[in-house]
Design a protein around this motif. Sequence first.
Motif, PDB file in Angstrom:
ATOM      1  N   ASP A  10       0.821  -1.200   0.000  1.00 61.31           N
ATOM      2  CA  ASP A  10       0.000   0.000   0.000  1.00 61.31           C
ATOM      3  C   ASP A  10       0.863   1.261   0.000  1.00 61.31           C
ATOM      4  O   ASP A  10       0.570   2.233  -0.705  1.00 61.31           O
ATOM      5  CB  ASP A  10      -0.919   0.005   1.229  1.00 61.31           C
ATOM      6  CG  ASP A  10      -2.057  -0.984   1.090  1.00 61.31           C
ATOM      7  OD1 ASP A  10      -2.344  -1.389  -0.047  1.00 61.31           O
ATOM      8  OD2 ASP A  10      -2.653  -1.351   2.117  1.00 61.31           O
ATOM      9  N   GLN A  11       1.941   1.248   0.764  1.00 58.85           N
ATOM     10  CA  GLN A  11       2.836   2.404   0.767  1.00 58.85           C
ATOM     11  C   GLN A  11       3.498   2.601  -0.588  1.00 58.85           C
ATOM     12  O   GLN A  11       3.646   3.731  -1.061  1.00 58.85           O
ATOM     13  CB  GLN A  11       3.899   2.231   1.859  1.00 58.85           C
ATOM     14  CG  GLN A  11       3.351   2.343   3.274  1.00 58.85           C
ATOM     15  CD  GLN A  11       4.360   1.930   4.317  1.00 58.85           C
ATOM     16  OE1 GLN A  11       5.366   1.285   4.020  1.00 58.85           O
ATOM     17  NE2 GLN A  11       4.091   2.282   5.573  1.00 58.85           N
ATOM     18  N   LEU A  12       3.892   1.487  -1.219  1.00 58.48           N
ATOM     19  CA  LEU A  12       4.495   1.591  -2.539  1.00 58.48           C
ATOM     20  C   LEU A  12       3.506   2.153  -3.555  1.00 58.48           C
ATOM     21  O   LEU A  12       3.859   2.978  -4.403  1.00 58.48           O
ATOM     22  CB  LEU A  12       4.988   0.221  -3.010  1.00 58.48           C
ATOM     23  CG  LEU A  12       6.219  -0.352  -2.311  1.00 58.48           C
ATOM     24  CD1 LEU A  12       6.602  -1.684  -2.945  1.00 58.48           C
ATOM     25  CD2 LEU A  12       7.388   0.613  -2.374  1.00 58.48           C
ATOM     26  N   ARG A  13       2.249   1.689  -3.488  1.00 57.90           N
ATOM     27  CA  ARG A  13       1.232   2.192  -4.425  1.00 57.90           C
ATOM     28  C   ARG A  13       1.021   3.694  -4.251  1.00 57.90           C
ATOM     29  O   ARG A  13       0.894   4.436  -5.226  1.00 57.90           O
ATOM     30  CB  ARG A  13      -0.086   1.442  -4.223  1.00 57.90           C
ATOM     31  CG  ARG A  13      -0.041  -0.017  -4.646  1.00 57.90           C
ATOM     32  CD  ARG A  13      -1.434  -0.643  -4.616  1.00 57.90           C
ATOM     33  NE  ARG A  13      -1.355  -2.050  -4.972  1.00 57.90           N
ATOM     34  CZ  ARG A  13      -1.416  -3.055  -4.112  1.00 57.90           C
ATOM     35  NH1 ARG A  13      -1.567  -2.807  -2.817  1.00 57.90           N
ATOM     36  NH2 ARG A  13      -1.337  -4.306  -4.514  1.00 57.90           N
ATOM     37  N   ARG A  15       2.688  14.056  -9.066  1.00 61.42           N
ATOM     38  CA  ARG A  15       3.301  15.206  -8.391  1.00 61.42           C
ATOM     39  C   ARG A  15       2.263  15.959  -7.552  1.00 61.42           C
ATOM     40  O   ARG A  15       2.304  17.181  -7.418  1.00 61.42           O
ATOM     41  CB  ARG A  15       3.944  16.162  -9.409  1.00 61.42           C
ATOM     42  CG  ARG A  15       5.061  15.550 -10.255  1.00 61.42           C
ATOM     43  CD  ARG A  15       6.254  15.158  -9.389  1.00 61.42           C
ATOM     44  NE  ARG A  15       7.474  14.984 -10.155  1.00 61.42           N
ATOM     45  CZ  ARG A  15       7.850  13.842 -10.730  1.00 61.42           C
ATOM     46  NH1 ARG A  15       7.083  12.765 -10.613  1.00 61.42           N
ATOM     47  NH2 ARG A  15       8.984  13.766 -11.411  1.00 61.42           N
ATOM     48  N   HIS A  16       1.329  15.195  -6.986  1.00 60.94           N
ATOM     49  CA  HIS A  16       0.234  15.824  -6.249  1.00 60.94           C
ATOM     50  C   HIS A  16      -0.395  14.787  -5.330  1.00 60.94           C
ATOM     51  O   HIS A  16      -0.856  13.742  -5.781  1.00 60.94           O
ATOM     52  CB  HIS A  16      -0.807  16.363  -7.227  1.00 60.94           C
ATOM     53  CG  HIS A  16      -1.691  17.427  -6.641  1.00 60.94           C
ATOM     54  ND1 HIS A  16      -2.754  17.115  -5.820  1.00 60.94           N
ATOM     55  CD2 HIS A  16      -1.672  18.766  -6.762  1.00 60.94           C
ATOM     56  CE1 HIS A  16      -3.364  18.238  -5.467  1.00 60.94           C
ATOM     57  NE2 HIS A  16      -2.719  19.258  -6.015  1.00 60.94           N
ATOM     58  N   VAL A  17      -0.424  15.068  -4.020  1.00 61.75           N
ATOM     59  CA  VAL A  17      -0.938  14.087  -3.061  1.00 61.75           C
ATOM     60  C   VAL A  17      -2.446  13.921  -3.191  1.00 61.75           C
ATOM     61  O   VAL A  17      -2.962  12.797  -3.179  1.00 61.75           O
ATOM     62  CB  VAL A  17      -0.569  14.508  -1.617  1.00 61.75           C
ATOM     63  CG1 VAL A  17      -1.197  13.552  -0.604  1.00 61.75           C
ATOM     64  CG2 VAL A  17       0.943  14.529  -1.442  1.00 61.75           C
ATOM     65  N   THR A  18      -3.178  15.024  -3.325  1.00 62.41           N
ATOM     66  CA  THR A  18      -4.644  14.940  -3.378  1.00 62.41           C
ATOM     67  C   THR A  18      -5.113  14.150  -4.589  1.00 62.41           C
ATOM     68  O   THR A  18      -5.992  13.286  -4.492  1.00 62.41           O
ATOM     69  CB  THR A  18      -5.257  16.347  -3.401  1.00 62.41           C
ATOM     70  OG1 THR A  18      -4.838  17.064  -2.234  1.00 62.41           O
ATOM     71  CG2 THR A  18      -6.780  16.273  -3.415  1.00 62.41           C
ATOM     72  N   GLY A  58      -8.520   5.998  -4.254  1.00 61.06           N
ATOM     73  CA  GLY A  58      -9.676   5.858  -3.387  1.00 61.06           C
ATOM     74  C   GLY A  58      -9.343   6.053  -1.920  1.00 61.06           C
ATOM     75  O   GLY A  58      -9.982   5.463  -1.043  1.00 61.06           O
ATOM     76  N   LEU A  59      -8.347   6.902  -1.635  1.00 61.93           N
ATOM     77  CA  LEU A  59      -7.922   7.172  -0.269  1.00 61.93           C
ATOM     78  C   LEU A  59      -8.200   8.630   0.091  1.00 61.93           C
ATOM     79  O   LEU A  59      -8.442   9.471  -0.781  1.00 61.93           O
ATOM     80  CB  LEU A  59      -6.419   6.911  -0.116  1.00 61.93           C
ATOM     81  CG  LEU A  59      -5.900   5.502  -0.404  1.00 61.93           C
ATOM     82  CD1 LEU A  59      -4.374   5.501  -0.346  1.00 61.93           C
ATOM     83  CD2 LEU A  59      -6.475   4.497   0.582  1.00 61.93           C
ATOM     84  N   THR A  60      -8.163   8.918   1.377  1.00 58.52           N
ATOM     85  CA  THR A  60      -8.190  10.310   1.804  1.00 58.52           C
ATOM     86  C   THR A  60      -6.798  10.903   1.646  1.00 58.52           C
ATOM     87  O   THR A  60      -5.798  10.184   1.615  1.00 58.52           O
ATOM     88  CB  THR A  60      -8.620  10.427   3.273  1.00 58.52           C
ATOM     89  OG1 THR A  60      -7.639   9.785   4.102  1.00 58.52           O
ATOM     90  CG2 THR A  60      -9.984   9.783   3.489  1.00 58.52           C
ATOM     91  N   ALA A 111      -2.979   9.128   2.393  1.00 60.64           N
ATOM     92  CA  ALA A 111      -1.871   9.110   1.436  1.00 60.64           C
ATOM     93  C   ALA A 111      -0.643   9.800   2.026  1.00 60.64           C
ATOM     94  O   ALA A 111       0.485   9.306   1.908  1.00 60.64           O
ATOM     95  CB  ALA A 111      -2.296   9.782   0.135  1.00 60.64           C
ATOM     96  N   SER A 112      -0.854  10.944   2.668  1.00 62.28           N
ATOM     97  CA  SER A 112       0.264  11.666   3.287  1.00 62.28           C
ATOM     98  C   SER A 112       0.910  10.823   4.380  1.00 62.28           C
ATOM     99  O   SER A 112       2.141  10.803   4.520  1.00 62.28           O
ATOM    100  CB  SER A 112      -0.226  12.994   3.865  1.00 62.28           C
ATOM    101  OG  SER A 112      -0.714  13.845   2.850  1.00 62.28           O
ATOM    102  N   ALA A 113       0.076  10.103   5.150  1.00 65.06           N
ATOM    103  CA  ALA A 113       0.603   9.266   6.228  1.00 65.06           C
ATOM    104  C   ALA A 113       1.461   8.127   5.671  1.00 65.06           C
ATOM    105  O   ALA A 113       2.480   7.761   6.267  1.00 65.06           O
ATOM    106  CB  ALA A 113      -0.550   8.710   7.066  1.00 65.06           C
TER     107      ALA A 113
END
Length: 316
Positions: free
Chosen positions: A18-21, A30-33, A40-42, A46-48
Amino acid sequence: MRVARPSIFVDRCGMTLDQLRVFVAVAERRHVTRAAAALGLTQSAASAAIAALEKRYGARLFDRVGRGIELTDTGERFLPEARAVLKQVASALNVLEEIADPAHGSVAIAASQTIANYWLPRRLAAFQEAFPGVRLDVVIGNTRQVEDAVAEGRADLGLVEGPIRHTELIRRLVDRDRLVLVVAAGHPLPSAKEAGRVDLRSVSWVIREAGSGTRAVLEELALRDGIKVDDLAISLVLPSNEAVREAVEAGAGATIISEHVVAASLGSGRLQSVPIDLPRRDFSLLRHPDRYASSAARTLTERLTDRSRDVLLSHN
């Protein structure tokens, strides 16, 4: 029965799939959001995941630049390795899913813009109706980006227009495309050199970026006339067919483009075509001969290429 897809994989160091994905998704966008939305994550999840990776290994993977982010040198080195792990896991899961149910699985497809936007959607919809258990993941790029994705194993299948550089890839004809030279309605027509040819240097050009199929056609025409694209009057270089079409409609110049893209504009009179002899362009399916092809990928290949013989005969 469908094989359950594992949500996490823990190695001896504690890294998870999951972290790798998340890392790969953020690196590519180039964008977390936007990456979080694609997975399909908040945004916080993703930041965590990124923070956990960086903390675990004491390595900064991204630099935060204003509102955007960029890969660090460490992140750049890690990205191809992370992609390789995810690709290998996906291949393993495809094998298990095929054993459990040949009508299930996933196919990663890379397609160039004209094909992805105008030729492919109806064909994928028909395939999905016949095989609803197969997930089709499509990414869009130019011809160079698509063939690179297949060569590097990031895509199971590629669909491109025109010639390719990776000679090791297997290439199969799936259709042929008609190209047209167009200008805005009322725009002065290019000077004719002779029947079926125009003076390329008399035209203000709107073109796609390097690596695109339509730009390659213009490069070939220029080479035939003993000149380079850089010798032409290029007013705009744009990243999509739709942007090129809109600019030409606005009077920015002329372009060579697929008839698929401008059919409605020609029909409504917003654009006019210029009589010129242009080569037909191949739509080709690419795959790597040394990579595992799942049952789903083989079936999709058969569906997309079953017209190739008719295409060859009808255009010869």
